[in-house]
Enzyme design. Structure first.
Site, PDB file in Angstrom:
ATOM      1  N   CYS A 234      40.846  44.407  55.732  1.00  0.00           N
ATOM      2  CA  CYS A 234      39.596  44.639  55.716  1.00  0.00           C
ATOM      3  C   CYS A 234      38.640  43.578  55.374  1.00  0.00           C
ATOM      4  CB  CYS A 234      39.124  45.882  55.093  1.00  0.00           C
ATOM      5  SG  CYS A 234      39.433  45.793  53.190  1.00  0.00           S
TER       6      CYS A 234
ATOM      7  N   ARG B 208      39.035  48.514  51.580  1.00  0.00           N
ATOM      8  CA  ARG B 208      39.309  49.491  52.351  1.00  0.00           C
ATOM      9  C   ARG B 208      40.811  49.620  52.768  1.00  0.00           C
ATOM     10  NH1 ARG B 208      34.312  48.185  56.361  1.00  0.00           N
ATOM     11  NH2 ARG B 208      34.819  46.062  55.392  1.00  0.00           N
TER      12      ARG B 208
END
Length: 329
Positions: free
Chosen positions: A278, A283
């Site tokens: 990410c 994430r």
């Protein structure tokens, strides 16, 4: 798979253009409508790296609850008995950019975290954040990396707990530091470097999953990076598509069947090695936790992620790693 992925991205961009025309560019979500509905995936058991509010409420006395939200949010209200994590989950180790960044904790740094929070090898840990934050994923992923399997994300986080009118408190609970240092018995092979990722680009049997928003993927949203775009041949699937909303409007994990169907649509299947990134390995940690909880055995988190990939330089001052933009592979 590549054609379906490009169609999905183009469809998402069309939707984003329509929204932008009305309200301006502010959405970070991605449409996952596919041109062809994929066949049903194999139904998996519950995602083992997540737990429910019901399960936590039934066994709070036997669990170390860790709140990974900000100090202000914790002070305003938290689950009774929860301690707040005050230890950074970003390593002080220099990344490929030459400065300390977002790489995963070293073993020594992890031991320091565990000892500070009072986590022993036998401690059952449940961590929570806000319902739509992925930061809790990085905390849980860190424990999983160093062999602490008895850990889970509280699905729906603090918002779900409150929506269900469960008890909260503003009284802080301080951690009890370990008197005996945490002994790491194993280290999971779930963290990879930029050079490792580079060696796997467009390689059969490997999928590089970009878990950022579509706008980041195509290079429109640069954030603070010197270059926008994505790792060549990476598949775009915003991590938020792993979630749905419950009856109270709280973001929770989709069912295992729905997630497996979504992943299969993007070519993310258990027979392949899945490398996830990410912006800063957060994430991608949540996404990694989800795959690991579904039973995927070849999952790698590129914690340096786009912050490192887009900025790293060669000795001659040119950029070290290749970048693709738009819907190009």
């Amino acid at each position: 798979m590549k054609l379906r992925t490009v169609r999905g991205i183009v469809g998402s961009l069309m939707a984003l253009v329509a929204v932008t025309a009305l309200f301006g560019c502010g959405s970070s979500s991605e449409s996952t409508a596919a041109a062809v509905t994929p066949p049903p995936a194999t139904v998996a058991k519950a995602v083992e790296t997540f737990t429910t509010t019901d399960a936590l409420a039934a066994s709070q006395q036997n669990v170390l609850i860790v709140d990974v939200r900000s100090a202000a949010n914790y002070a305003a209200g938290h689950i009774p008995g929860a301690i707040r994590n005050t230890v950074s989950i970003n390593s002080t180790t220099a990344s490929a950019t030459g400065s300390a960044g977002t790489l995963g904790l070293t073993q020594a740094e992890f031991v320091s975290l565990a000892n500070t929070l009072g986590i022993t090898p036998s401690t059952k840990v449940v961590a929570y954040d806000t319902d739509n934050s992925s930061s809790v994923g990085r905390f849980v992923w860190t424990l999983l990396r160093y062999g602490h399997k008895n850990v889970a994300i509280l699905d729906g986080g603090y918002q779900k707990w409150v929506a269900e009118k469960r008890p909260t408190t503003t009284t802080a609970t301080l951690p009890t530091a370990n008197t005996v240092s945490y002994a790491v018995s194993s280290v999971a092979d779930i963290d990879v470097s930029a050079d490792y990722v580079l060696s796997k680009i467009n390689t059969p049997g490997y999928v590089i999953w970009d878990s950022r928003s579509v706008l980041e993927y195509i290079g429109y949203d640069l954030r603070t990076n010197p270059r926008g775009g994505h790792i060549p041949y990476a598949v775009s699937l915003d991590w938020t598509n792993l979630q749905t909303q419950d009856a109270n409007g709280v973001s929770v994990l989709k069912s295992s069947t729905e997630i497996l169907e979504l992943l299969k649509e993007h070519g993310i299947t258990p027979d392949k090695e899945i490398i996830i990134y990410c912006q800063a390995g957060v994430r991608s940690s949540y996404s990694s936790d989800t795959l690991l909880g579904l039973g995927f055995t070849k999952v790698k988190n590129y914690t340096g992620s786009w912050g490192e990939w887009s900025a790293a330089l060669k000795s001659d001052g040119s950029y070290k790693y290749p970048v693709s933009t738009g819907t190009n592979p």
